[in-house]
Write an enzyme that holds these catalytic residues in place. Sequence first.
Site, PDB file in Angstrom:
ATOM      1  N   HIS A 203     -41.379  11.602  10.260  1.00  0.00           N
ATOM      2  CA  HIS A 203     -40.578  10.424  10.596  1.00  0.00           C
ATOM      3  C   HIS A 203     -39.177  10.874  11.008  1.00  0.00           C
ATOM      4  CE1 HIS A 203     -39.652  10.947   6.220  1.00  0.00           C
ATOM      5  NE2 HIS A 203     -38.435  10.806   6.693  1.00  0.00           N
TER       6      HIS A 203
HETATM    7  P1  TYD Z   1     -40.917   9.593   2.565  1.00  0.00           P
HETATM    8  O1  TYD Z   1     -39.456   9.597   2.918  1.00  0.00           O
HETATM    9  O2  TYD Z   1     -41.865   9.039   3.577  1.00  0.00           O
HETATM   10  O3  TYD Z   1     -41.375  11.051   2.120  1.00  0.00           O
HETATM   11  P2  TYD Z   1     -41.575  12.432   2.922  1.00  0.00           P
HETATM   12  O4  TYD Z   1     -40.648  12.440   4.079  1.00  0.00           O
HETATM   13  O5  TYD Z   1     -41.280  13.471   1.921  1.00  0.00           O
HETATM   14  O6  TYD Z   1     -43.009  12.549   3.327  1.00  0.00           O
HETATM   15  O7  TYD Z   1     -41.072   8.816   1.174  1.00  0.00           O
HETATM   16  C1  TYD Z   1     -42.295   8.829   0.450  1.00  0.00           C
HETATM   17  C2  TYD Z   1     -42.360   7.538  -0.345  1.00  0.00           C
HETATM   18  O8  TYD Z   1     -41.275   7.469  -1.277  1.00  0.00           O
HETATM   19  C3  TYD Z   1     -42.272   6.285   0.535  1.00  0.00           C
HETATM   20  O9  TYD Z   1     -43.149   5.312  -0.022  1.00  0.00           O
HETATM   21  C4  TYD Z   1     -40.851   5.818   0.354  1.00  0.00           C
HETATM   22  C5  TYD Z   1     -40.500   6.301  -1.045  1.00  0.00           C
HETATM   23  N1  TYD Z   1     -39.066   6.657  -1.182  1.00  0.00           N
HETATM   24  C6  TYD Z   1     -38.228   5.847  -1.950  1.00  0.00           C
HETATM   25  O10 TYD Z   1     -38.650   4.816  -2.514  1.00  0.00           O
HETATM   26  N2  TYD Z   1     -36.920   6.193  -2.062  1.00  0.00           N
HETATM   27  C7  TYD Z   1     -36.416   7.300  -1.474  1.00  0.00           C
HETATM   28  O11 TYD Z   1     -35.184   7.601  -1.615  1.00  0.00           O
HETATM   29  C8  TYD Z   1     -37.290   8.144  -0.690  1.00  0.00           C
HETATM   30  C9  TYD Z   1     -36.784   9.388  -0.021  1.00  0.00           C
HETATM   31  C10 TYD Z   1     -38.610   7.775  -0.569  1.00  0.00           C
END
Ligand code: TYD
Length: 143
Positions: free
Chosen positions: A54
């Site tokens: 993303h």
């Molecule tokens: P995501 O940012 O998509 O993770 P990565 O980039 O490591 O694959 O986040 C994973 C999940 O965690 C998603 O459901 C959103 C949640 N999340 C939060 O609730 N708060 C946060 O600060 C972050 C970074 C993620």
Amino acid sequence: MKTTRNFGDEIELGAIADESGRITIIESSLHAGFKIERVYFLHSLKSDAQRGGHAHLELCQLMVAINGSFTLTLTNGGQTKVIKMGNPSVGIFVPPLTWRSLHGFSPGATCLVLASAEYDESDYIRSRLEFEAISAKSLQPGQ
Ligand code: TYD
């Protein structure tokens, strides 16, 4: 705080060492280039995990491999950087409109992420097609 960091910049964090070990310090102005509002870390990762996938509209981040190693791939629409992460004394600056992918995690790999804002799902761009359209628009002269 207006940041002077660029896409994928390696920020030297350094370490203070004595005979017992090392300490690495990260400050908003000195290292991140933005005011740190949130800290999180990716850990307990499977070796075949694919994280990221993303971009963000406005969020700035600094990423540090505080344990183990992994590969960080950054794309900003015009350029791609593949960065081998594994030095806990170096942070990588990830500006807005950067698609990031993290993979190839070693056992115990841990990625510390310092962010310029609290969590806001509406700041995410989770579609690659949408990211490419927004990046192309932002690269147009006069934007
Ligand atoms: P995501 O940012 O998509 O993770 P990565 O980039 O490591 O694959 O986040 C994973 C999940 O965690 C998603 O459901 C959103 C949640 N999340 C939060 O609730 N708060 C946060 O600060 C972050 C970074 C993620």
